[in-house]
Design an enzyme around this catalytic site. Structure first.
Site, mmCIF file in Angstrom:
data_model
loop_
_atom_site.group_PDB
_atom_site.id
_atom_site.type_symbol
_atom_site.label_atom_id
_atom_site.label_comp_id
_atom_site.label_asym_id
_atom_site.label_seq_id
_atom_site.Cartn_x
_atom_site.Cartn_y
_atom_site.Cartn_z
ATOM 1 N N ASP A 1 -9.958 -5.007 -0.900
ATOM 2 C CA ASP A 1 -8.791 -4.219 -0.518
ATOM 3 C C ASP A 1 -9.219 -2.914 0.144
ATOM 4 O O ASP A 1 -10.234 -2.309 -0.243
ATOM 5 C CB ASP A 1 -7.960 -3.849 -1.755
ATOM 6 N N ASP B 1 5.570 -7.747 -1.608
ATOM 7 C CA ASP B 1 4.341 -7.923 -2.383
ATOM 8 C C ASP B 1 4.639 -7.820 -3.878
ATOM 9 O O ASP B 1 5.805 -7.837 -4.300
ATOM 10 C CB ASP B 1 3.285 -6.913 -1.921
ATOM 11 N N ARG C 1 -8.096 -13.299 3.819
ATOM 12 C CA ARG C 1 -8.659 -11.963 3.625
ATOM 13 C C ARG C 1 -10.169 -12.093 3.557
ATOM 14 O O ARG C 1 -10.697 -12.898 2.794
ATOM 15 C CB ARG C 1 -8.140 -11.344 2.340
ATOM 16 N N ASP D 1 -2.713 -14.814 -3.722
ATOM 17 C CA ASP D 1 -3.718 -13.807 -4.070
ATOM 18 C C ASP D 1 -4.417 -14.169 -5.380
ATOM 19 O O ASP D 1 -3.961 -15.032 -6.130
ATOM 20 C CB ASP D 1 -3.005 -12.459 -4.200
ATOM 21 N N TYR E 1 0.797 -1.235 0.000
ATOM 22 C CA TYR E 1 0.000 0.000 0.000
ATOM 23 C C TYR E 1 0.823 1.276 0.000
ATOM 24 O O TYR E 1 0.259 2.370 -0.041
ATOM 25 C CB TYR E 1 -0.987 -0.011 1.166
ATOM 26 N N LYS F 1 1.685 -15.084 0.996
ATOM 27 C CA LYS F 1 0.386 -14.506 0.661
ATOM 28 C C LYS F 1 0.048 -14.941 -0.758
ATOM 29 O O LYS F 1 0.730 -14.580 -1.720
ATOM 30 C CB LYS F 1 0.398 -12.983 0.745
#
Length: 438
Positions: free
Chosen positions: A346, A178, A342, A286, A147, A284
């Site tokens: 987002d 990320d 999650r 995704d 982010y 992670k």
């Protein structure tokens, strides 16, 4: 392709006080309770319908629909009723509710079972507890590059924040790199020009007493990738003979890796065993919805079977001690596979999502769905409410931080740490400190 809907129940309701909980298909799909007169959140365009909702499933106007779960509080003091998928990891029916003349008519396009309870969160929580999922292990405190740097993150950015964690005395357990380190989606072991050595940065992270984490979107393939060019037979096909379409993102119409193909499965195993050998033990994963998309695969299996087999392949490669976080994942088919999940779209440095679509990045949609899925926490997995952003430039940062803290879930910071002011440092330190540690 949707199957015919079969009537399940006719329930008298108080039109002023009744509430309906819709459970969305995947992490980013809006989920929550609505008054009967409210308009539920729906996709603003066809691409988001594929990427963020249940692909190929539409909902008629004036109808509530949950994917595998739908709860009704009639509003008249009678018990709350929940209709739930009979075998949620194998088949996830759509469940509809329409109100006519003060009566809620409920139907589904597959087998469901009915539960009752005192209120919507408790009946959902009771259903989840009854599944007997093993309690999740404690979640680490995380710093994530996304982010602040998005896809432009560099190896030097990671080094700067590593130093800042020490300078600011922040209790970061995991430093997670990320999106942006890789050449392309699918080419996970080929670095972008912004990174010099994946193993080298993992060694540096670990030398400072922290764990190394990394992001992948394991089932997505960029059509411009080396993988797509060299191995088109590893990709899921559609019924017309072309490639199955996973939606448009990163400027490309994305394709899907067919993990039922032995060579594609071997490649994915190589990716994750390599990352694990390099020192990464927090993963992670995704955009996982892609693994459950319909299409023609090497093996004649249904999409949910293919999806769960693909996640198990990843788990086998990283080992039982590694931490596995899912995101953009079909919710019910993921039960029993992840340490953390999650549970919302987002977040973002701003509150409102684009086109007011509650599957899109924004603090409002992340809070709406994240709060509505709190019943999943510590029953199905550790909830991930998405990252804390505490830098001064973030809109309503105090409200967002309060939401993240209230969940008790996975705590992850995602700021350039040297940009934090005193409030930002104090808040980040507090949220990353494990419960019971002063």
């Amino acid at each position: 392709m949707q199957h015919p809907f079969t009537p399940l129940a006719s329930v008298p309701v108080d039109l002023r006080h009744a509430r309906v909980h819709e459970e969305g298909w995947q992490s980013w799909s809006p989920s929550g309770a609505y008054a009967l007169g409210a308009a539920p959140h729906r996709p603003a365009n066809a691409n988001w319908a594929t990427v963020c909702y249940r692909p190929g499933v539409t909902v008629p106007a004036g109808v509530f629909q949950g994917e595998g779960l739908l709860a009704l509080d009639p509003g008249d003091g009678s018990p709350v009723r929940l209709w739930a998928a009979a075998e949620p990891t194998r088949e996830v029916p759509s469940i509809r509710l329409a109100v006519r003349d003060g009566v809620a008519e409920v139907s589904a396009d597959g087998p469901v079972k009915e539960w009752t309870g005192e209120d919507i969160p408790s009946v959902l929580g009771g259903w989840a507890s009854g599944l007997g999922v093993e309690a999740p292990r404690p979640a680490p405190g995380v710093w994530c590059s996304w982010y602040e740097y998005f896809t432009e993150v560099t190896e030097d950015d990671i080094h700067e924040n590593l130093r800042a964690m020490d300078t600011l005395d922040l209790p970061v357990d995991v430093v997670q790199i990320d999106d942006g380190y890789q050449q392309a989606l699918g080419d996970w072991l080929t670095l972008s020009g912004r990174f010099r050595s994946r193993a080298g940065i993992a060694d540096k992270i670990r030398s400072r007493g922290r764990r190394a984490g990394i992001w992948t979107a394991p089932f997505l393939v960029d059509p411009a990738s080396d993988l797509a060019a060299g191995h088109p037979d590893w990709l899921v096909r559609d019924t017309a003979g072309g490639f199955a379409h996973a939606g448009r993102n990163w400027g490309h119409d994305l394709r899907v890796l067919d993990t039922t193909h032995p060579d594609a499965a071997a490649y994915l195993t190589e990716v994750f065993t390599t990352l694990r050998a390099e020192g990464y033990d927090y993963f992670k994963t995704d955009f996982l919805y892609a693994g459950a998309l319909a299409g023609i695969r090497h093996a004649d299996v249904d999409p949910l079977t293919a999806y769960r087999a693909g996640i198990r392949l990843i788990r086998d490669a990283i080992g039982p001690d590694s931490y596995l976080l899912g995101c953009g994942a079909p919710m019910l088919p993921s039960i029993g596979l992840f340490d953390a999940m999650r549970v919302s779209p987002d977040t973002a440095p701003h509150r409102r999502p684009e086109a007011d679509d509650y599957s899109q990045p924004g603090q409002d949609p992340a809070e709406f769905t994240g709060a509505a899925r709190q019943w999943q926490h510590d029953r199905l997995w550790t909830n991930d409410p998405d990252c804390l952003m505490a830098r001064p430039a973030v809109e309503t940062r105090e409200q967002w931080a309060a939401h993240v803290e209230s969940t008790g879930g996975l705590m992850a910071s995602s700021d350039r740490l040297l940009s934090l002011d005193e409030w930002g440092v104090t808040t980040t330190r507090r949220l990353l400190t494990p419960p019971g540690v002063s």
